[in-house]
Write an enzyme that holds these catalytic residues in place. Sequence first.
Site, short mmCIF file in Angstrom:
data_model
loop_
_atom_site.label_atom_id
_atom_site.label_comp_id
_atom_site.label_asym_id
_atom_site.label_seq_id
_atom_site.Cartn_x
_atom_site.Cartn_y
_atom_site.Cartn_z
CG ASP A 12 -1.89 0.97 1.07
OD1 ASP A 12 -2.28 1.52 -0.01
OD2 ASP A 12 -2.93 1.00 2.24
CG ASN A 60 -7.57 -2.81 -5.99
OD1 ASN A 60 -6.63 -3.42 -6.03
ND2 ASN A 60 -7.71 -1.77 -5.34
C1 FPP Z 1 -1.93 0.45 -3.37
O1 FPP Z 1 -1.25 1.49 -3.63
C2 FPP Z 1 -1.28 -0.46 -4.28
C3 FPP Z 1 -2.37 -1.16 -5.31
C4 FPP Z 1 -3.69 -0.95 -5.36
C5 FPP Z 1 -1.66 -1.97 -6.29
C6 FPP Z 1 -0.40 -2.56 -5.97
C7 FPP Z 1 0.34 -2.94 -7.13
C8 FPP Z 1 1.46 -2.84 -7.59
C9 FPP Z 1 2.59 -2.55 -6.54
C10 FPP Z 1 1.89 -3.09 -9.06
C11 FPP Z 1 1.59 -4.19 -9.68
C12 FPP Z 1 1.92 -5.60 -9.02
C13 FPP Z 1 2.88 -6.53 -9.59
C14 FPP Z 1 3.12 -7.75 -9.16
C15 FPP Z 1 3.02 -6.42 -11.06
P1 FPP Z 1 -2.36 2.98 -3.55
O2 FPP Z 1 -2.61 3.12 -5.01
O3 FPP Z 1 -3.91 2.29 -2.98
O4 FPP Z 1 -1.82 3.87 -2.90
P2 FPP Z 1 -2.47 5.11 -1.88
O5 FPP Z 1 -3.14 4.36 -0.74
O6 FPP Z 1 -1.48 5.81 -1.48
O7 FPP Z 1 -3.24 5.85 -3.05
#
Ligand code: FPP
Length: 223
Positions: A12, A60
């Site tokens: 996250d 998501n």
């Molecule tokens: C949360 O950050 C992260 C996600 C919803 C996606 C996680 C995905 C990756 C790290 C990349 C894809 C993974 C692979 C294995 C290729 P957020 O966007 O919710 O962050 P925030 O809460 O700060 O807005």
Amino acid sequence: MSSARHVAIIMDGNGRWARQRALPRAVGHQRGVEAVRNLVRNIEPMGIDCLTLYAFSSENWKRPDDEVDDLMNLMRKFIRSDLPEFIANGVRLKIIGDWQSLASDIVQMLEDALAQTAGGNRTLAVALNYGSQQEIARAAAKAAAIGEVNEKTIAAHLDTNDLPPLDLLIRTSGEVRLSNFLLWQAAYAEMLFVETLWPDFTPAHLQAALDQFAQRERRYGGR
Ligand code: FPP
């Protein structure tokens, strides 16, 4: 002292990492993939048999279309670019969640990657279109179909049925909740919530988490 065989991470903070730098969210996700790559290269020396990562939840889909597209494209790129390294390093890819309903080219690519890495001796499990409540409901329905619903038959039908028990669950970015991730599997897992934003999470952070895990006394309800 015990060591963690199976570690899961709720990655996250990509969005906040980008916002802090006045960069587009997509750059945060790109840097998030780099953090993934860097960790996967280090699981063997850390003695981890299985690393499970929450890459895309069933919730998501509520994000704006262009962000969903960015995440799917990152997944395509990640598999394409890193598959040879997984094969060379004995990393077995596993996907949990309702991934068969993703875009057909991704399903095809994943099926190919699963087949090509099947012989690996440690596992990278990626949760894609994953929701734990949905997974438990699917497993319970399968258990009901064989006429025996109990904790063993449900566990045997979870997507994680071939993975070791979950030892340690980490969430980055300071949020303290499970967000529908591995609810069943976390029954006796140790949990660690760290402030680091996901793109900044390095193998040294993971090692620090493993060191903390080793200090904890696990009782599984006994004393
Ligand atoms: C949360 O950050 C992260 C996600 C919803 C996606 C996680 C995905 C990756 C790290 C990349 C894809 C993974 C692979 C294995 C290729 P957020 O966007 O919710 O962050 P925030 O809460 O700060 O807005």
